[in-house]
Design an enzyme around this catalytic site. Structure first.
Site, PDB file in Angstrom:
ATOM      1  N   SER A   1       0.841  -1.198   0.000  1.00 13.80           N
ATOM      2  CA  SER A   1       0.000   0.000   0.000  1.00 13.80           C
ATOM      3  C   SER A   1       0.881   1.253   0.000  1.00 13.80           C
ATOM      4  O   SER A   1       1.680   1.441  -0.920  1.00 13.80           O
ATOM      5  CB  SER A   1      -0.957  -0.049   1.190  1.00 13.80           C
ATOM      6  OG  SER A   1      -1.965   0.922   1.084  1.00 13.80           O
TER       7      SER A   1
ATOM      8  N   ASP B   1     -10.182  -3.804  -5.072  1.00 11.80           N
ATOM      9  CA  ASP B   1      -9.361  -2.753  -4.480  1.00 11.80           C
ATOM     10  C   ASP B   1      -9.417  -1.533  -5.392  1.00 11.80           C
ATOM     11  O   ASP B   1      -9.173  -1.655  -6.599  1.00 11.80           O
ATOM     12  CB  ASP B   1      -7.922  -3.257  -4.357  1.00 11.80           C
ATOM     13  CG  ASP B   1      -6.966  -2.237  -3.742  1.00 11.80           C
ATOM     14  OD1 ASP B   1      -7.398  -1.119  -3.418  1.00 11.80           O
ATOM     15  OD2 ASP B   1      -5.774  -2.575  -3.604  1.00 11.80           O
TER      16      ASP B   1
ATOM     17  N   HIS C   1      -7.976  -4.954  -0.647  1.00 14.42           N
ATOM     18  CA  HIS C   1      -6.795  -4.224  -0.220  1.00 14.42           C
ATOM     19  C   HIS C   1      -6.469  -4.590   1.238  1.00 14.42           C
ATOM     20  O   HIS C   1      -7.361  -4.743   2.065  1.00 14.42           O
ATOM     21  CB  HIS C   1      -7.068  -2.724  -0.313  1.00 14.42           C
ATOM     22  CG  HIS C   1      -5.863  -1.873  -0.104  1.00 14.42           C
ATOM     23  ND1 HIS C   1      -5.039  -1.493  -1.132  1.00 14.42           N
ATOM     24  CD2 HIS C   1      -5.338  -1.324   1.024  1.00 14.42           C
ATOM     25  CE1 HIS C   1      -4.064  -0.743  -0.647  1.00 14.42           C
ATOM     26  NE2 HIS C   1      -4.214  -0.634   0.662  1.00 14.42           N
TER      27      HIS C   1
END
Length: 290
Positions: free
Chosen positions: A135, A229, A259
């Protein structure tokens, strides 16, 4: 109310900097876990060094996700243990400064300093360096890989788990997964408002590395995305752009996943599969001749 906002942020950080599996059990997968302090941009920062069994082949600078706002060494402890064991490389998990107290580019500058430090120490672990992150950490890792092309450090490989790469760009996946899948577009805006303070930063390659003018000559990349996501298209499009520029790429989309799946690896098979896919790629490129 500033005091209420500060208390809420402290609670968020306390809740998210927790592992999904007991740390003591995760630590049994590696030979040693060392608690260190390594250079950041403005002083020493906490870090953990994960040393695998056997002869290490390279070192990985791992940067945790959390929207540049939360998570830390505890939340990603088990991930780093698995990554070290399966890649055969030492992993340095680094605690860079977080927003909003330290907005862009403070955390990035810390990561740049940490990469310079481990590049000077890499001879202890086989000489080759990789950057990795999930991320927001994947965003930071992608920036470091671009820096390396300019001579900032020598990077042998980059591992990006569902990174944010194109800033405020809207995509098909950001529209399709705008809400209902843990990470929402509203939450991404909240992260951005905490991390970025100037409009021009939204298009700065230090914040949005996918907007860099040239991506040729970068280190080989392993990129993992999640099907549900908002950031899915970021990783996919960057993988295509790197490949078109002649950069070796290994890409995988975890089609049924959301995610943050890495942080649920203890009970989600896709999280374990993602770590394994990334570790195998790093094992190859860290052991390839320079």
């Amino acid at each position: 109310d500033p005091e209420a906002a500060e208390a809420a942020l402290a609670t968020l950080r306390r809740m998210t900097d927790r592992p999904c599996f007991p740390q003591a059990l995760s630590s049994m997968q590696v030979r040693r876990v060392l608690h260190l302090r390594v250079p950041g941009a403005e002083g020493l920062r906490p870090a953990r060094l994960y040393v695998p069994w056997g002869r290490p082949r390279g070192i990985i600078l791992f940067l945790h996700g959390g929207g540049f706002v939360h998570c830390g060494l505890n939340s990603h402890h088990g991930i780093c243990c698995r990554l070290a064991r399966q890649s055969g490389a030492v992993v340095l998990s680094f605690d860079y400064r977080l927003a909003p107290e330290h907005p862009f580019p403070a955390g990035l500058d810390d990561c740049r300093a940490a990469l310079r430090f481990i590049s000077g120490e890499a001879w202890r672990w086989g000489g080759r360096v990789a950057v990795a992150g999930d991320s927001a950490g994947g965003t930071l890792a992608a920036v470091l890989a671009q820096d390396a092309r300019l001579g900032a450090a020598e990077v042998a490989a980059q591992l990006l788990f569902y990174p944010s790469l194109y800033g405020a760009r809207e995509s098909e996946s950001s529209a399709r997964c705008a809400e209902g899948y843990l990470l929402t577009t509203r939450l991404m805006r909240w992260y951005g408002e905490h991390y970025v303070r100037r409009e021009e930063d939204l298009t700065d390659p230090g914040f949005a590395p996918g907007l860099a003018d040239d991506v040729s000559g970068l280190a080989p990349a392993i990129i993992v995305t999640a099907g549900f996501d908002p950031l899915c298209d970021d990783g996919r499009d960057y993988a295509r752009r790197l490949s078109d520029a002649g950069v070796p790429v290994r890409y995988r989309c975890l089609r049924g996943s959301i995610h943050g799946v890495l942080n649920f690896y203890s009970f989600m098979r896709a999280g374990r599969a993602a770590i394994r896919f990334g570790a195998r790629g790093l094992r190859v490129w860290l052991r390839s001749p320079s």
